[in-house]
Design an enzyme around this catalytic site. Sequence first.
Site, mmCIF file in Angstrom:
data_model
loop_
_atom_site.group_PDB
_atom_site.id
_atom_site.type_symbol
_atom_site.label_atom_id
_atom_site.label_comp_id
_atom_site.label_asym_id
_atom_site.label_seq_id
_atom_site.Cartn_x
_atom_site.Cartn_y
_atom_site.Cartn_z
ATOM 1 N N HIS A 63 -65.274 -4.220 -80.682
ATOM 2 C CA HIS A 63 -65.390 -5.609 -81.151
ATOM 3 C C HIS A 63 -66.224 -6.497 -80.238
ATOM 4 O O HIS A 63 -66.141 -7.728 -80.325
ATOM 5 C CB HIS A 63 -64.001 -6.252 -81.318
ATOM 6 C CG HIS A 63 -63.185 -5.632 -82.399
ATOM 7 N ND1 HIS A 63 -63.586 -5.577 -83.719
ATOM 8 C CD2 HIS A 63 -61.955 -5.024 -82.359
ATOM 9 C CE1 HIS A 63 -62.657 -4.969 -84.434
ATOM 10 N NE2 HIS A 63 -61.666 -4.618 -83.643
ATOM 11 N N SER A 111 -62.022 -0.313 -86.572
ATOM 12 C CA SER A 111 -61.413 -1.627 -86.761
ATOM 13 C C SER A 111 -62.431 -2.587 -87.342
ATOM 14 O O SER A 111 -63.557 -2.670 -86.851
ATOM 15 C CB SER A 111 -60.894 -2.161 -85.424
ATOM 16 O OG SER A 111 -60.329 -3.454 -85.586
ATOM 17 N N GLU A 137 -67.984 -7.067 -89.227
ATOM 18 C CA GLU A 137 -68.339 -5.866 -88.472
ATOM 19 C C GLU A 137 -67.254 -4.812 -88.595
ATOM 20 O O GLU A 137 -66.150 -5.087 -89.064
ATOM 21 C CB GLU A 137 -68.577 -6.210 -86.995
ATOM 22 C CG GLU A 137 -67.454 -7.024 -86.334
ATOM 23 C CD GLU A 137 -66.423 -6.201 -85.583
ATOM 24 O OE1 GLU A 137 -66.544 -4.954 -85.573
ATOM 25 O OE2 GLU A 137 -65.503 -6.795 -85.015
#
Length: 215
Positions: A63, A111, A137
Site C-alpha cells: 500500500h 489487498s 490500487e
Amino acid sequence: MSRKYYDCAFDVKAINDDGTFEGYGSVFGNVDAYKEIVAKGAFTESLHSLKNQGRMPALLWQHRSGEPIGVYTDMREDDTGLFVRGKLALKTARGAEAHELMKMKALSGLSIGFVTREDSYDKVTGIRTLNKVDLWECSIVTFPANDSARVSAVKNIDEIESLADAETYLRESGGYSKSEALGIIARIKSVHGRSDSDEQDKLLEALKKLKASIR
C-alpha cells in the site's frame, strides 16, 4: 471519505519467470476480519470509469503509493470476485523482491485500496456490506485479513503435457471460457489430424503462437 483497505489471502502455486501472476483481489460475499462484505457489482462503475480513461488501478508494494512494483494487465469482476492479472517489474528492486518472495510463498496476501461510495449496515449482525467503491490500487502484502481469495500464476507453456493442461492454459492465460478453450483444441486437432504421434507437437506449436499474441 477516507481510503480503506480490504485484504485477501492467496496461495501462490506457481509464478512465471517473466513475473506474471493472477488471482483475486477481493471475494464477493465473504466476511473479512473487519466484518465487512464486498457485494457483487461493487467495482463495476469504478472499473468502467478507469477503462474509459485508459488506465488500471496501481500495483503497489504494501500500500505504499511511492512504491509501484509493476502493472495490472487485466482486472474484472466475475462470479467469484475481483479477478486480477498483473506483471511485476523485475528490473526494479521491489519488483524483483516481490517476485522472489512470491515464488518462495513468503508473501501471502493481496489487498485493495478503495473509497466507499455506497454501503449498508446490519445492526443485528454488525456486518457492513460494500455496494459501490472507487478502486484505487491492489497491493501485494504480507499480512492478509481474508482467507477466501486464491491466486495461481499463469501456467508456463513448458508445463503443458496433456490436452487438459492445454485447456487450463487457454482459460487462465488467455482469458478464454471453458467452451472456447475446448473449441480451440478441437479446431487444432481437426486441422492437424488426430495422430497421437504428432498431436502434442502441433498443439504446443499452436499454443506458443497464442501465448505470443496474448501478451
